[in-house]
Design a protein around this motif. Sequence first.
Motif, PDB file in Angstrom:
ATOM      1  N   GLN A  18     -32.746 -61.320  85.358  1.00 27.31           N
ATOM      2  CA  GLN A  18     -32.175 -61.822  84.116  1.00 27.31           C
ATOM      3  C   GLN A  18     -30.727 -61.399  83.975  1.00 27.31           C
ATOM      4  O   GLN A  18     -29.929 -62.105  83.404  1.00 27.31           O
ATOM      5  N   GLU A  19     -30.389 -60.237  84.491  1.00 23.64           N
ATOM      6  CA  GLU A  19     -29.037 -59.720  84.342  1.00 23.64           C
ATOM      7  C   GLU A  19     -28.672 -58.891  85.569  1.00 23.64           C
ATOM      8  O   GLU A  19     -29.420 -58.025  85.985  1.00 23.64           O
ATOM      9  N   ILE A  20     -27.504 -59.173  86.137  1.00 19.98           N
ATOM     10  CA  ILE A  20     -27.027 -58.383  87.267  1.00 19.98           C
ATOM     11  C   ILE A  20     -26.098 -57.322  86.714  1.00 19.98           C
ATOM     12  O   ILE A  20     -25.189 -57.602  85.942  1.00 19.98           O
ATOM     13  N   SER A  21     -26.348 -56.080  87.122  1.00 23.60           N
ATOM     14  CA  SER A  21     -25.567 -54.952  86.637  1.00 23.60           C
ATOM     15  C   SER A  21     -24.649 -54.457  87.756  1.00 23.60           C
ATOM     16  O   SER A  21     -25.095 -54.299  88.891  1.00 23.60           O
ATOM     17  N   TYR A  22     -23.393 -54.211  87.440  1.00 21.80           N
ATOM     18  CA  TYR A  22     -22.436 -53.726  88.426  1.00 21.80           C
ATOM     19  C   TYR A  22     -21.881 -52.374  88.005  1.00 21.80           C
ATOM     20  O   TYR A  22     -21.638 -52.124  86.828  1.00 21.80           O
ATOM     21  N   SER A  23     -21.658 -51.513  88.983  1.00 23.38           N
ATOM     22  CA  SER A  23     -21.128 -50.178  88.739  1.00 23.38           C
ATOM     23  C   SER A  23     -19.643 -50.247  88.404  1.00 23.38           C
ATOM     24  O   SER A  23     -18.986 -51.270  88.589  1.00 23.38           O
ATOM     25  N   GLU A  76     -19.292 -45.207  98.023  1.00 25.54           N
ATOM     26  CA  GLU A  76     -19.549 -46.483  98.684  1.00 25.54           C
ATOM     27  C   GLU A  76     -20.804 -46.315  99.530  1.00 25.54           C
ATOM     28  O   GLU A  76     -20.907 -45.369 100.312  1.00 25.54           O
ATOM     29  N   VAL A  77     -21.758 -47.209  99.375  1.00 22.52           N
ATOM     30  CA  VAL A  77     -22.986 -47.190 100.159  1.00 22.52           C
ATOM     31  C   VAL A  77     -22.983 -48.438 101.030  1.00 22.52           C
ATOM     32  O   VAL A  77     -23.025 -49.561 100.536  1.00 22.52           O
ATOM     33  N   THR A  97     -22.369 -53.844 101.116  1.00 20.23           N
ATOM     34  CA  THR A  97     -21.796 -52.685 100.442  1.00 20.23           C
ATOM     35  C   THR A  97     -22.210 -52.696  98.983  1.00 20.23           C
ATOM     36  O   THR A  97     -22.173 -53.732  98.322  1.00 20.23           O
ATOM     37  N   ALA A  98     -22.615 -51.533  98.515  1.00 18.77           N
ATOM     38  CA  ALA A  98     -22.925 -51.334  97.098  1.00 18.77           C
ATOM     39  C   ALA A  98     -22.190 -50.068  96.660  1.00 18.77           C
ATOM     40  O   ALA A  98     -21.697 -49.309  97.501  1.00 18.77           O
ATOM     41  N   TRP A  99     -22.130 -49.844  95.366  1.00 16.77           N
ATOM     42  CA  TRP A  99     -21.332 -48.738  94.837  1.00 16.77           C
ATOM     43  C   TRP A  99     -22.120 -47.923  93.830  1.00 16.77           C
ATOM     44  O   TRP A  99     -22.967 -48.448  93.109  1.00 16.77           O
ATOM     45  N   VAL A 156     -30.489 -52.122  98.353  1.00 19.89           N
ATOM     46  CA  VAL A 156     -29.381 -52.693  97.596  1.00 19.89           C
ATOM     47  C   VAL A 156     -29.986 -53.751  96.675  1.00 19.89           C
ATOM     48  O   VAL A 156     -30.747 -54.606  97.122  1.00 19.89           O
ATOM     49  N   LYS A 157     -29.668 -53.683  95.391  1.00 19.51           N
ATOM     50  CA  LYS A 157     -30.260 -54.601  94.420  1.00 19.51           C
ATOM     51  C   LYS A 157     -29.636 -55.997  94.453  1.00 19.51           C
ATOM     52  O   LYS A 157     -30.341 -56.992  94.417  1.00 19.51           O
ATOM     53  N   ASN A 158     -28.309 -56.070  94.452  1.00 24.87           N
ATOM     54  CA  ASN A 158     -27.611 -57.351  94.368  1.00 24.87           C
ATOM     55  C   ASN A 158     -27.374 -57.910  95.768  1.00 24.87           C
ATOM     56  O   ASN A 158     -26.267 -57.930  96.268  1.00 24.87           O
TER      57      ASN A 158
END
Length: 191
Positions: A18-23, A76-77, A97-99, A156-158
């Motif tokens: 429903q919603e994408i969350s970003y760091s 950074e992951v 890459t995710a953060w 990684v979620k997104n």
Amino acid sequence: MKKITLLLFILPFLGISQEISYSEPSQFIEKAGSVQINLVESEKTIFKSGLGETVSFYPVEIIDLNQNQKKVSGIEVESTFITKEYQNKQDQYTKETAWIGIDELPVLIDWFESYVIPNLSNPAGTKKTVKYIHSTKEIQFKFDVYNATQTFTIAVKNTNHKDKYFWTESRTKDIPSILKTLKYMQTRTLN
């Protein structure tokens, strides 16, 4: 109104977020457009699987190239995993890459210190499974203990590859090195 409510109820079960969350680091990069990322190689943590998949944790400082005074720090992951396997030629790998933002570090560090590290040497017991899960905005960590077997998963979620994630049984003893990287970044930003 009933149709809208039903649709919102069904979306999570269909795998539609429903919603994408970003760091904070992701938002900073998106807003800046042009950035320089300084990775602290001496404090990185890398996990490798037997298949050649990896996940790396790098403390970083991100600088807005349009406004040199604007900076943000984080972790950074980088996750590299097999997206397609072939019988007679090299497998196809994908890197994502995710953060993790500085604001997410205290709770993540507490999760590692309170639930994961103490249980690295404690078996769950016969026919007993214990799962510890923690989610940041962009990554989900999971530590499973089944009898004396332990599994560590980083997802990684997104991502466009929801069924692909890093997991290891043989490298769980190296989990404290992630904690070291997280604490390094936390103390660096406090100074």
